[in-house]
Scaffold this motif. Structure first.
Motif, mmCIF file in Angstrom:
data_model
loop_
_atom_site.group_PDB
_atom_site.id
_atom_site.type_symbol
_atom_site.label_atom_id
_atom_site.label_comp_id
_atom_site.label_asym_id
_atom_site.label_seq_id
_atom_site.Cartn_x
_atom_site.Cartn_y
_atom_site.Cartn_z
ATOM 1 N N ILE B 146 -2.578 -19.897 18.996
ATOM 2 C CA ILE B 146 -1.712 -20.927 18.746
ATOM 3 C C ILE B 146 -1.176 -21.452 19.616
ATOM 4 N N ASP B 147 -0.720 -21.798 20.662
ATOM 5 C CA ASP B 147 -0.260 -21.987 21.975
ATOM 6 C C ASP B 147 -1.041 -23.318 22.253
ATOM 7 N N GLY B 148 -2.825 -22.986 22.103
ATOM 8 C CA GLY B 148 -3.594 -23.460 22.556
ATOM 9 C C GLY B 148 -3.272 -24.369 21.801
ATOM 10 N N TRP B 149 -3.986 -24.491 20.566
ATOM 11 C CA TRP B 149 -3.786 -26.035 19.222
ATOM 12 C C TRP B 149 -2.516 -26.425 19.583
ATOM 13 N N VAL B 150 -1.061 -26.076 19.933
ATOM 14 C CA VAL B 150 -0.309 -26.911 20.278
ATOM 15 C C VAL B 150 -0.531 -27.779 21.207
ATOM 16 N N ALA B 151 -0.966 -27.568 22.210
ATOM 17 C CA ALA B 151 -0.812 -27.772 24.260
ATOM 18 C C ALA B 151 -2.081 -28.957 23.610
ATOM 19 N N GLU B 152 -3.290 -28.814 22.348
ATOM 20 C CA GLU B 152 -4.116 -30.072 22.344
ATOM 21 C C GLU B 152 -3.588 -31.075 21.179
ATOM 22 N N GLY B 153 -2.666 -30.187 20.979
ATOM 23 C CA GLY B 153 -1.539 -31.655 19.440
ATOM 24 C C GLY B 153 -2.171 -31.366 18.843
ATOM 25 N N ARG B 154 -2.544 -30.430 18.340
ATOM 26 C CA ARG B 154 -2.802 -30.075 16.311
ATOM 27 C C ARG B 154 -2.406 -29.628 15.837
ATOM 28 N N ILE B 155 -1.192 -29.301 16.210
ATOM 29 C CA ILE B 155 0.316 -28.489 15.123
ATOM 30 C C ILE B 155 1.160 -29.141 16.132
ATOM 31 N N ALA B 156 2.392 -29.412 15.226
ATOM 32 C CA ALA B 156 3.525 -29.082 16.348
ATOM 33 C C ALA B 156 3.947 -28.111 17.276
ATOM 34 N N PRO B 157 4.762 -29.066 18.177
ATOM 35 C CA PRO B 157 5.289 -27.093 18.915
ATOM 36 C C PRO B 157 5.893 -26.837 18.155
ATOM 37 N N VAL B 158 5.834 -25.473 18.869
ATOM 38 C CA VAL B 158 6.390 -24.721 17.841
ATOM 39 C C VAL B 158 6.204 -22.811 18.922
ATOM 40 N N ASP B 159 7.169 -22.107 18.460
ATOM 41 C CA ASP B 159 7.199 -21.576 19.532
ATOM 42 C C ASP B 159 5.999 -19.733 18.496
ATOM 43 N N PRO B 160 4.683 -19.485 19.025
ATOM 44 C CA PRO B 160 3.875 -19.078 17.941
ATOM 45 C C PRO B 160 4.716 -17.338 17.564
ATOM 46 N N ARG B 161 4.959 -16.628 18.689
ATOM 47 C CA ARG B 161 5.729 -15.122 17.708
ATOM 48 C C ARG B 161 6.888 -16.196 17.087
ATOM 49 N N HIS B 162 7.713 -16.024 17.566
ATOM 50 C CA HIS B 162 8.569 -16.126 16.448
ATOM 51 C C HIS B 162 7.997 -17.225 14.692
ATOM 52 N N LEU B 163 6.666 -17.728 15.030
ATOM 53 C CA LEU B 163 6.412 -18.038 13.742
ATOM 54 C C LEU B 163 5.536 -17.428 13.090
ATOM 55 N N ILE B 164 5.178 -16.366 13.670
ATOM 56 C CA ILE B 164 4.265 -15.239 13.095
ATOM 57 C C ILE B 164 5.301 -14.541 12.294
ATOM 58 N N PHE B 165 6.452 -13.901 13.382
ATOM 59 C CA PHE B 165 7.773 -12.952 12.765
ATOM 60 C C PHE B 165 7.787 -13.918 11.751
ATOM 61 N N SER B 166 8.286 -15.280 11.423
ATOM 62 C CA SER B 166 8.968 -15.921 10.478
ATOM 63 C C SER B 166 7.893 -16.052 9.332
ATOM 64 N N ILE B 167 6.528 -16.071 9.326
ATOM 65 C CA ILE B 167 5.532 -15.372 8.761
ATOM 66 C C ILE B 167 5.492 -13.887 7.665
ATOM 67 N N TRP B 168 6.093 -13.209 8.694
ATOM 68 C CA TRP B 168 5.969 -12.075 8.523
ATOM 69 C C TRP B 168 7.051 -11.949 7.350
ATOM 70 N N ALA B 169 8.281 -11.804 7.988
ATOM 71 C CA ALA B 169 9.603 -12.317 6.871
ATOM 72 C C ALA B 169 9.499 -12.662 5.353
ATOM 73 N N THR B 170 8.916 -13.907 5.832
ATOM 74 C CA THR B 170 9.230 -14.799 4.709
ATOM 75 C C THR B 170 8.264 -13.893 3.521
ATOM 76 N N THR B 171 6.964 -13.344 3.471
ATOM 77 C CA THR B 171 5.847 -13.052 2.809
ATOM 78 C C THR B 171 6.370 -11.889 1.613
ATOM 79 N N GLN B 172 6.792 -10.754 2.769
ATOM 80 C CA GLN B 172 6.950 -9.922 2.522
ATOM 81 C C GLN B 172 7.911 -9.522 2.199
ATOM 82 N N HIS B 173 9.162 -10.429 2.605
ATOM 83 C CA HIS B 173 10.710 -10.515 1.859
ATOM 84 C C HIS B 173 10.074 -10.005 -0.152
ATOM 85 N N TYR B 174 9.267 -10.715 -0.523
ATOM 86 C CA TYR B 174 8.778 -11.074 -2.225
ATOM 87 C C TYR B 174 8.451 -9.671 -2.505
ATOM 88 N N ALA B 175 7.823 -8.691 -1.255
ATOM 89 C CA ALA B 175 7.314 -7.072 -1.675
ATOM 90 C C ALA B 175 9.423 -6.160 -1.340
#
Lengths: 208, 208
Positions: B146-175
């Motif tokens: 993900i850092d690579g993608w950010v460096a290439e400017g293909r996605i907005a700058p973002v902390d990749p670890r917290h991005l993943i944590f938030s995806i875990w949190a938001t999706t698993q929350h529903y279960a």
DNA sequence: TGGCTTTTTTACCATTTGGTCAAGTTACGA
DNA sequence: TCGTAACTTGACCAAATGGTAAAAAAGCCA
């Protein structure tokens, strides 16, 4: 005196009562949040509280009552940040402040967060009523408020309920899944990064 | 034959062995995910599996082993969506697909999600090693990507670890918090709305 | 200080529960 | 079909655990 049990209400608790009930609840929070309801034992709670097991049962009628007492006390603190959202304030800033307050609660009250999460995961066997009578009305009210902001074009269009769910999920995650984060982020200040990340996340979502 | 216990490894399991071990694990998943490790009893698992308690202990050396077996089996399925992210694909679409796949897992495997959540909330007493040896390397690898993608400017700058944590949190929350959502969203198709909401959320965050 | 109430402890109890064991019963290859 | 190995079960334990009872101790106030 029509009721000799100190576990009953009103007859103004003595100094000792207040002190010991507090000790017990503190200890119980520690133990329940760590081992869950079934996993926790009265002996553990007693040891943690520095009291004997029968002494604990002098203040509370049973394990269940301690747990329920904790859960009820928790609800208020827990929903406080949501109640604090000012319908008159700037929508974006109010919502971001809510996020930060919730994250702060994960830092300050991780045990409470885990206690709550544990209860819900297991089907909320002791919280059904509270969820319906306290949480649901507040959610509806907040959703209406947010919908209003959307209608006025002051924040981007968004499903207000899922927005709130995602805020709960992302912020509480840092308390509930702490054990995992400790392994994955050893040493680093996790909450620091979380704060910046979540700010960006919701700012980008909500900016019109 | 140096080991008469069928709970041991390799000596090719018989038809009956496979059938009954599967029954036991299915039953245990149901019971553990609902009541937690301490809250579940061997008798419950036995009843659910349609076997006698001693019979269960013929296939597994104890309650603990059943639980650990489930947890280990879970890990692979669980991380599958993360592994499936294609470093060569379109960054935004890959990440959104990841979100949707994770959400889909909450729909399809809520028991597994709760089993896992329960284990982590209680400090991951039986998963420490796996977290370190399996999860962490995968997280690091994904973060680098993900850092690579950010460096290439293909996605907005973002902390990749917290991005993943938030995806875990938001999706698993529903279960994990299904009990709560059932009360708050009675009747409505929660996952439907969640899918749309999360799509917007992460699209807005990641679009450069 | 004496007498009352509140608090604490010691000694138990009943149930639940993970686990064992030895005696069956069933499956299956020779 | 017969014998052996695989599988299943009923009868038990021992430990843990929520909870009780009654007596002892500590507070408290006149």
């Amino acid at each position: 005196m029509q009721d000799s049990s100190p576990a009953a209400e009103t007859p103004k608790p003595s100094r000792i009562q207040r002190r010991n009930r507090k000790r017990i609840l503190d200890a119980a929070l520690e133990v329940f949040s760590q081992y869950g309801f079934r996993g926790a034992t009265l002996d553990q709670i007693a040891t943690e509280a520095g009291l004997s097991k029968p002494n604990i049962l002098y203040y509370f009628s049973g394990k269940e009552e301690i747990h329920v007492t904790l859960l009820n006390a928790l609800m208020d603190t827990w929903l406080d940040p949501l109640r604090k959202i000012d319908p008159e304030g700037d929508p974006l800033e109010e919502l971001l402040q809510y996020v930060h307050r919730k994250l702060e609660m994960s830092r300050e009250f991780p045990r409470e967060s885990r206690l709550f999460a544990n209860e819900i995961i297991h089907g909320a066997p002791r919280m059904g009523p509270d969820l319906e009578t306290v949480l649901k009305p507040l959610l509806e009210q907040s959703a209406t408020m947010i919908d209003g902001w959307v209608a006025e074009g002051r924040i981007a269009p968004v499903d207000p309920r899922h927005l709130i769910f995602s805020i709960w999920a992302t912020t509480q995650h840092y308390a509930d899944f702490d054990a995992q984060l400790q392994v994955l982020m050893e040493g680093q200040d996790v909450l620091e990064g979380a704060s910046a990340y979540l700010d960006t996340l919701y700012r980008r979502l909500l900016t019109p």
